[in-house]
Design an enzyme around this catalytic site. Structure first.
Site, short mmCIF file in Angstrom:
data_model
loop_
_atom_site.label_atom_id
_atom_site.label_comp_id
_atom_site.label_asym_id
_atom_site.label_seq_id
_atom_site.Cartn_x
_atom_site.Cartn_y
_atom_site.Cartn_z
N GLY A 1 10.45 -50.94 23.56
CA GLY A 1 9.29 -51.78 23.80
C GLY A 1 8.13 -50.95 24.33
N CYS A 2 6.92 -51.51 24.27
CA CYS A 2 5.74 -50.75 24.69
C CYS A 2 5.74 -50.49 26.20
CB CYS A 2 4.48 -51.47 24.25
SG CYS A 2 4.38 -53.22 24.71
#
Length: 305
Positions: A115-116
């Site tokens: 995920g970012c």
């Protein structure tokens, strides 16, 4: 060598950015499904079968269904959802985590894209936990701000239509979906407090970890540990904190696959703020997927990035 790649969910934000990166390349051939049949399981399985690697840009439940569709096929998979990020049978797609992790990605049949927010968090924390500078059971807080593109079509529409406001904080239920992967891949045993927010800009991200230093530790040790871990890394840079002052712009690395890490010391030397700056759609999503694809196919790591 030309490789066949199928992007399942290419109409979404992440999928579109991956497609744009791959369309420019002569060593990649995109496999596509007739739009009229894009929800037909038989048509999708045909596309999976025709691809060397499939990239899933889908919600968790749909990604799990897609993996099931691939059963019995030799197709390798990169999944951009949350579904498999803590599954030990899947390689975790942050190549810079370690040399062993990079090698695992290169040889894997199944890779879960990070995920970012977790990319920035793990990049900062994993080397410091491994070096013993941060205890695995430390009481940590992680703050972050991201552009609204990370929220998908509905949130993008809110901001573009002017109904979302200038900025908001969320995740205050302490159940954000990135927390398990942050813990698993940073080596943390105590759940951190993670408070993300979204600003009125499309892309870009800053992840912040404020810390009180134990007696005897210095900010220089933190910088040195990060610099040693990422020495020679193409897409993760450790920069001097003072070079970024007085304001940190979350959009400054947009359009790249680069993430920059910095350590910002308090004047008394007893505290620091660790920062990771990245494009949430670059190293935080689509760029990372293409980097992993290149590693899996034995291509130049930065191709298309």
């Amino acid at each position: 060598m030309t490789a066949a790649v199928f992007i399942d969910g290419e109409a979404g934000t992440t999928g579109l950015q991956i497609r744009d990166r791959l369309l420019k390349r002569g060593d990649i051939r995109l496999v596509q499904v007739d739009p009229a049949r894009r929800k037909d399981p038989a048509a999708r399985r045909e596309a999976f079968a025709a691809a060397d690697v499939a990239i899933l840009c889908l919600p968790d439940a749909a990604a799990i269904e897609a993996v099931a569709l691939c059963e019995g096929l030799p197709t390798r998979i990169i999944d951009a959802s949350t579904a498999y990020r803590v599954n030990p049978d899947w390689a975790f797609g942050f190549a810079e985590l370690s040399a062993a992790n990079r090698a695992r990605i290169a040889g894997a049949a199944r890779v879960s894209n990070p995920g970012c927010y977790s990319t920035g968090s793990i990049a900062l924390l994993a080397p410091l936990v491994a070096a013993g500078l941060i205890a695995a059971d430390a009481a940590l807080s992680i703050n972050a701000v991201s552009g609204y593109s990370g929220g998908g079509k509905a949130l993008i529409s809110e901001f573009e239509e002017g109904t979302a406001g200038a900025h908001f904080v969320y995740g205050l239920e302490h159940k954000h979906k990135h927390i398990p992967e942050i813990m698993a891949h940073s080596g943390l045993t105590r759940r951190p407090i993670f408070v993300p927010s979204v600003g009125n800009f499309a892309q870009g991200m800053v992840v912040q970890v404020p810390l009180h230093l134990p007696k005897g530790q210095t900010a220089g040790e933190y910088h040195a540990a990060l610099a040693a871990h990422y020495e020679g890394a193409r897409f993760v840079r450790v920069v001097e904190g003072d070079s970024l002052l007085p304001r940190i712009n979350p959009e400054r690395l947009n359009g790249t696959n680069v993430m920059e890490l910095s350590v910002h010391a308090g004047p008394e030397g007893d505290r620091v703020v660790l920062l990771a700056t990245l494009d949430n759609l670059g190293k935080g999503a689509s760029g990372a997927a293409v980097q992993n694809l290149n590693l899996m196919l034995g291509m130049e790591e930065g191709a298309g990035l």
